[in-house]
Enzyme design. Structure first.
Site, mmCIF file in Angstrom:
data_model
loop_
_atom_site.group_PDB
_atom_site.id
_atom_site.type_symbol
_atom_site.label_atom_id
_atom_site.label_comp_id
_atom_site.label_asym_id
_atom_site.label_seq_id
_atom_site.Cartn_x
_atom_site.Cartn_y
_atom_site.Cartn_z
ATOM 1 N N LYS A 98 21.248 28.746 29.247
ATOM 2 C CA LYS A 98 20.628 28.249 30.484
ATOM 3 C C LYS A 98 19.922 29.376 31.244
ATOM 4 O O LYS A 98 20.369 30.510 31.238
ATOM 5 C CB LYS A 98 21.710 27.611 31.362
ATOM 6 C CG LYS A 98 21.167 27.069 32.660
ATOM 7 C CD LYS A 98 22.063 26.048 33.300
ATOM 8 C CE LYS A 98 21.525 25.642 34.655
ATOM 9 N NZ LYS A 98 20.166 25.057 34.603
ATOM 10 N N GLY A 149 17.161 22.460 39.170
ATOM 11 C CA GLY A 149 16.662 23.529 40.040
ATOM 12 C C GLY A 149 17.198 24.908 39.693
ATOM 13 O O GLY A 149 17.398 25.742 40.570
ATOM 14 N N LEU A 150 17.429 25.132 38.396
ATOM 15 C CA LEU A 150 17.809 26.452 37.880
ATOM 16 C C LEU A 150 19.085 27.016 38.505
ATOM 17 O O LEU A 150 19.191 28.218 38.754
ATOM 18 C CB LEU A 150 16.665 27.460 38.065
ATOM 19 C CG LEU A 150 15.327 27.130 37.401
ATOM 20 C CD1 LEU A 150 14.324 28.245 37.679
ATOM 21 C CD2 LEU A 150 15.490 26.962 35.894
ATOM 22 N N CYS A 207 9.714 25.247 33.854
ATOM 23 C CA CYS A 207 10.618 24.394 34.629
ATOM 24 C C CYS A 207 9.820 23.701 35.722
ATOM 25 O O CYS A 207 9.165 24.371 36.518
ATOM 26 C CB CYS A 207 11.753 25.219 35.251
ATOM 27 S SG CYS A 207 12.748 24.233 36.400
ATOM 28 N N ASN A 249 8.845 21.954 27.152
ATOM 29 C CA ASN A 249 9.795 21.675 28.230
ATOM 30 C C ASN A 249 9.610 20.209 28.661
ATOM 31 O O ASN A 249 8.898 19.447 27.997
ATOM 32 C CB ASN A 249 9.554 22.648 29.397
ATOM 33 C CG ASN A 249 10.795 22.854 30.259
ATOM 34 O OD1 ASN A 249 11.523 21.893 30.543
ATOM 35 N ND2 ASN A 249 11.038 24.074 30.674
ATOM 36 N N THR A 250 10.213 19.829 29.746
ATOM 37 C CA THR A 250 10.197 18.419 30.158
ATOM 38 C C THR A 250 8.868 18.008 30.786
ATOM 39 O O THR A 250 8.125 18.835 31.300
ATOM 40 C CB THR A 250 11.309 18.161 31.179
ATOM 41 O OG1 THR A 250 11.148 19.068 32.272
ATOM 42 C CG2 THR A 250 12.670 18.345 30.551
#
Lengths: 308, 266
Positions: free
Chosen positions: A49, A76-77, A134, A196-197
């Site tokens: 992560k 949110g990391l 992100c 990524n998303t």
């Protein structure tokens, strides 16, 4: 045993992965939780992560919601920062013989550089993955990833100070992914993570409020598989840089499709949530598949798409 | 520590309680499956299941059979209600922390389906014990929202009830009754255990704080994994550090049971 002859290993930059099945950043924590379910040594690699310079507490809840064939997240990391990672996460992770990639994020280029420098001295870390994608933070990440010039600048800077394997994780939230992949490749990336998303949202029609407190979130899961696959294909047909393909992979067939499209290895993400054994199951099935079809190495499969 | 298992179980029976609630009995569990009261499982039906597994508190385990209390609220629970004997369900668990042991004096406060993870705690209490007391306070919107009432009565534990519509017991909130109960045990070691709507849990936590007793609350939050890897199910918890007033903790691994005094209420 035929298994001995079948070669699942693959090189990404300076790192040799024993097999091409890895787990995606943000979907596997720092390994500890999943180690109670299976032996992490089986994995080709782990992308842990996102780590930032300072601890981040993340976004307020509600952070996730299921959507058709997928889910939205806006975590949110949340993470404890680089010091905690080195002091408390590395001692656990170093006992495993699997490639270890650390996903790094930040609000500024200097933040990325700081974390990369700290990691360059950690022998247990095989490589870093630059999070330029992100979608759930206001600074850095996708903001950089949607600017070709920034992708180039930040990849250059990290390349100059980080000698080991450098992977850039790109955002699919752009019109054409190829220029971004080219920018990362030209700046010296050893591999590109795609993708990524996808930025999305969901609304509670009764209250007329967004379901996620962050309003928008990143869509993942089988819902994005065809979109991600197309982007892997777009990049693979133009560039020879190794691609770490990801986007809704949760069984052998979806895994194979990413290799055929041109991915050198794959990452499982959301599947780790709903089928926790999915990654190790796919590794076993991949061995069997290659054997049965007399394919001696995974490299033979990579980019074997026939379009005519 | 209980071993985390991923098992494919079969529906043994579905016992309808009323139009909204039913007990789902599934098995056979592996012989070494064990759990602590307050722990939960993530489940997904093979037939017409949604993508993500969904969390349910463990009501009880008997004869290798796992019992879950389900309230029909959305797609997943509606689908579960249509399952037939023999249908397959993937079950990951047990997960989460669970409640600690009962103390000398205990008050268990349940709201609606919040009784589910508390039921196995009640079963640990021996009503003929001379050293231990336990009172159950069980509340809901109406009689139909007290789905495990008969099961609780069968344990022969002192139980008071409240309904918002007054259909049975005290008319109002179950927390209205806390004041009366605490008087009995003031000055002694009393512990509050609770699960139910967030507003009820907040009332319990504030009551415990005011009366200098500890509380253990089981919280609910939307979950994707149940194993701690997605960081999706966080709640605000007070932070001891000087830089931050609160931090986000995962309900699935750091909870679902938290000390009431640690929670930063909205």
């Amino acid at each position: 045993m035929g298994i001995d002859k079948t070669d699942l290993s693959i090189c990404i930059g300076k790192t040799l992965l024993k097999n091409p099945v890895t787990v995606a950043s943000g979907t596997f924590g720092y390994g500890k939780e999943m180690s109670s379910l299976y032996d992490l040594n089986k994995l080709g690699g782990i992308f842990v992560k996102s780590i930032t310079k300072e601890p981040r507490r993340g976004n307020p809840p509600q952070r996730i919601v299921e959507t058709p064939s997928g889910m939205l997240n806006a975590i949110g990391l949340q993470n404890e920062g680089i010091d905690d990672f080195i002091n408390n996460k590395i001692p656990f992770l170093k006992q495993y013989d699997t490639a270890l990639f650390v996903n790094i994020a930040g609000s500024t280029v200097n933040d990325y550089c700081y974390v990369a420098e700290r990691l360059s001295g950690i022998t247990e870390v095989d490589g870093i993955e630059l999070n330029l994608s992100c979608p759930n933070v206001k600074e850095g990440c996708m903001v950089f990833g949607q600017d070709e010039k920034m992708v180039s600048v930040i990849t250059h800077k990290i390349r100059a100070l980080y000698p080991k394997t450098l992977i850039v994780k790109l955002s699919p939230n752009v019109t054409d992914i190829l220029p971004y992949a080219k920018a990362a490749n030209d700046a010296g990336a050893d591999g590109i993570s795609l993708v990524n998303t996808f930025l999305g949202m969901a609304i509670d029609v009764h209250s007329r409020k967004p379901i996620l407190a962050n309003i928008t979130g990143g869509l993942s899961g089988p819902a994005i598989r065809p979109l991600a696959l197309r982007m892997v294909h777009d990049v693979a047909k133009e560039l020879s840089v190794p691609i770490i393909g990801q986007g809704g992979i949760d069984d052998l067939e979806s895994a194979l499709s990413f290799f055929i499209a041109g991915a050198h290895c794959i990452s499982l993400g959301t599947a780790n949530f709903y089928e926790p054994f999915c990654a190790v199951t796919i590794i076993d099935q991949l061995y069997d598949y290659l054997e049965k079809n007399s394919i001696s190495s995974i490299e033979e499969l990579v980019g074997s798409l026939e379009t005519n | 520590m209980n071993t985390l298992l991923d098992q494919e179980l079969s529906v043994i029976e579905i016992n309808s309680i009323n139009s909204e609630h039913f007990l789902l009995k599934i098995g056979p569990l592996l012989p070494h499956f064990s759990f602590n009261p307050g722990q939960f499982v993530m489940i997904k039906a093979e037939k017409n299941g949604t993508l993500l597994r969904k969390p349910f508190g463990i009501v009880e385990v008997e004869d290798h059979t796992l019992t879950l209390l389900i309230k029909i609220v959305g797609k997943t629970t509606k689908n579960l209600s249509t399952l037939k004997k023999g249908d397959k369900i993937q079950v990951l668990g047990p997960l989460g922390t669970g409640f600690t042991e009962l103390q000398d004096h205990n008050i268990v406060i349940a709201g609606g389906i919040g009784i589910a993870p508390l039921y196995s705690l009640l079963k640990e209490y021996n009503p003929s014990s001379k050293n231990q007391t336990l009172t159950v306070l069980y509340g809901g919107k109406s009689y139909d929202h007290l789905p495990l009432l008969e099961k609780v009565y069968s344990l022969h534990i002192n139980c008071s009830i409240a309904t918002e519509d007054g259909s049975v017991g005290h008319e109002g909130f179950i927390t209205d009754l806390l004041g009366e109960r605490i008087v009995d045990v003031k000055g002694k070691k009393t512990k509050l255990f609770s699960c139910g709507p967030r507003s009820m849990l907040k009332a319990v936590a504030l009551f415990a704080q005011k009366n200098n007793c500890s509380s253990e609350l089981s919280l609910e939050e939307y979950m994707a994994c149940g194993t701690g890897i997605c960081m999706g199910c966080t709640i605000k918890v007070k932070e001891a550090s000087s830089t931050d007033s609160f931090t986000y903790k995962r309900v699935c691994v750091e909870g679902p049971v938290f000390n009431g005094g640690d929670i930063e209420w909205e």
